[in-house]
Motif scaffolding. Structure first.
Motif, PDB file in Angstrom:
ATOM      1  N   LYS A 119     -49.812 -50.733  27.519  1.00 39.55           N
ATOM      2  CA  LYS A 119     -50.330 -52.120  27.513  1.00 39.55           C
ATOM      3  C   LYS A 119     -49.416 -53.279  26.775  1.00 39.55           C
ATOM      4  N   SER A 120     -48.714 -52.950  25.480  1.00 34.18           N
ATOM      5  CA  SER A 120     -47.992 -53.469  24.865  1.00 34.18           C
ATOM      6  C   SER A 120     -46.483 -53.968  25.672  1.00 34.18           C
ATOM      7  N   GLU A 121     -46.251 -53.095  26.422  1.00 33.25           N
ATOM      8  CA  GLU A 121     -45.192 -53.369  27.253  1.00 33.25           C
ATOM      9  C   GLU A 121     -45.257 -54.790  28.230  1.00 33.25           C
ATOM     10  N   LYS A 122     -46.437 -55.017  28.685  1.00 31.07           N
ATOM     11  CA  LYS A 122     -46.974 -55.918  29.527  1.00 31.07           C
ATOM     12  C   LYS A 122     -47.515 -57.246  28.947  1.00 31.07           C
ATOM     13  N   THR A 123     -48.130 -56.725  27.672  1.00 29.74           N
ATOM     14  CA  THR A 123     -48.848 -58.034  27.007  1.00 29.74           C
ATOM     15  C   THR A 123     -48.317 -58.296  25.674  1.00 29.74           C
ATOM     16  N   PRO A 124     -48.674 -59.074  24.923  1.00 29.45           N
ATOM     17  CA  PRO A 124     -48.062 -59.281  23.495  1.00 29.45           C
ATOM     18  C   PRO A 124     -48.665 -57.989  22.655  1.00 29.45           C
ATOM     19  N   PHE A 125     -49.986 -57.614  23.019  1.00 32.83           N
ATOM     20  CA  PHE A 125     -50.704 -56.846  22.028  1.00 32.83           C
ATOM     21  C   PHE A 125     -51.487 -55.825  22.919  1.00 32.83           C
ATOM     22  N   GLY A 126     -51.155 -54.583  22.949  1.00 31.72           N
ATOM     23  CA  GLY A 126     -51.873 -53.465  23.670  1.00 31.72           C
ATOM     24  C   GLY A 126     -53.121 -52.897  22.901  1.00 31.72           C
ATOM     25  N   THR A 127     -54.138 -52.818  23.502  1.00 31.31           N
ATOM     26  CA  THR A 127     -55.299 -52.229  22.840  1.00 31.31           C
ATOM     27  C   THR A 127     -56.070 -51.064  23.500  1.00 31.31           C
ATOM     28  N   SER A 128     -56.688 -50.314  22.536  1.00 28.12           N
ATOM     29  CA  SER A 128     -57.342 -49.313  23.181  1.00 28.12           C
ATOM     30  C   SER A 128     -58.202 -48.549  22.232  1.00 28.12           C
ATOM     31  N   SER A 129     -59.550 -48.245  22.589  1.00 24.70           N
ATOM     32  CA  SER A 129     -60.233 -47.385  21.739  1.00 24.70           C
ATOM     33  C   SER A 129     -60.352 -45.968  22.213  1.00 24.70           C
ATOM     34  N   ARG A 130     -60.084 -45.004  21.491  1.00 23.51           N
ATOM     35  CA  ARG A 130     -59.959 -43.702  21.952  1.00 23.51           C
ATOM     36  C   ARG A 130     -59.981 -42.520  20.940  1.00 23.51           C
ATOM     37  N   PHE A 131     -60.255 -41.372  21.221  1.00 27.39           N
ATOM     38  CA  PHE A 131     -60.325 -40.051  20.362  1.00 27.39           C
ATOM     39  C   PHE A 131     -58.902 -40.032  19.885  1.00 27.39           C
ATOM     40  N   SER A 132     -58.804 -39.733  18.506  1.00 28.53           N
ATOM     41  CA  SER A 132     -57.269 -39.196  18.042  1.00 28.53           C
ATOM     42  C   SER A 132     -57.292 -37.854  17.825  1.00 28.53           C
ATOM     43  N   ASP A 133     -56.584 -37.088  18.389  1.00 28.63           N
ATOM     44  CA  ASP A 133     -56.533 -35.516  18.089  1.00 28.63           C
ATOM     45  C   ASP A 133     -56.111 -35.397  16.747  1.00 28.63           C
TER      46      ASP A 133
END
Length: 156
Positions: free
Chosen positions: A106-120
């Motif tokens: 997402k950050s390649e297309k917009t200034p800030f890319g965000t997500s909420s997800r589980f971190s292994d």
């Protein structure tokens, strides 16, 4: 047998309780959403400051760990190929390629890319914010993350 006015009163009480319950649920969801947006904005602000300071840093891993200790925010610096250059919570040598993570894409297309997800890596759900920037004529992604449990603890 119940009289007509008793039926009407019971119906109004049930309607009143249902309305209160619905208002409570809608308010909870709206406040929770605003709280998540607040933390996302906070991470974006940190990124804007850090991007200006990172070119002056000598030991990025040491800085990442100090940043985490001071803010409780996870710090990950990723190169253009997806390799982790510095991370506050884990050994960069053992980490997977991060180029296809949602927030990086997402950050390649917009200034800030965000997500909420589980971190292994950490074993919990995090709110991630990433930003693409240039440093020393190379492209990097700075990603900051905060544990959703921390956000929700502050919410309650």
């Amino acid at each position: 047998m119940l009289m007509l006015h008793q039926h009407i009163i019971r119906s109004f009480i049930a309607l009143f309780i249902a309305t209160l319950l619905l208002c409570g649920i809608v308010s909870y969801v709206a406040i929770q959403h605003d709280n998540m947006e607040h933390y996302q904005s906070r991470l974006e602000s940190h990124i804007q400051i850090l991007v200006r300071e990172l070119p002056e840093m000598d030991d990025l891993n040491a800085f990442a760990k100090r940043f985490k200790e001071a803010t409780q925010i996870r710090f990950t610096l990723i190169d253009a190929k997806g390799a982790v250059v510095a991370d506050s919570d884990h050994d960069k040598e053992t980490m997977d390629n991060h180029l296809h993570r949602e927030e990086i894409l997402k950050s390649e297309k917009t200034p800030f890319g965000t997500s909420s997800r589980f971190s292994d890596t950490l074993g919990s759900t995090l709110l991630y914010v990433a930003h693409r920037f240039s440093m020393h004529d190379q492209t990097y992604f700075l990603r900051l993350a905060i544990n959703i449990d921390t956000i929700m603890h502050n919410f309650y």
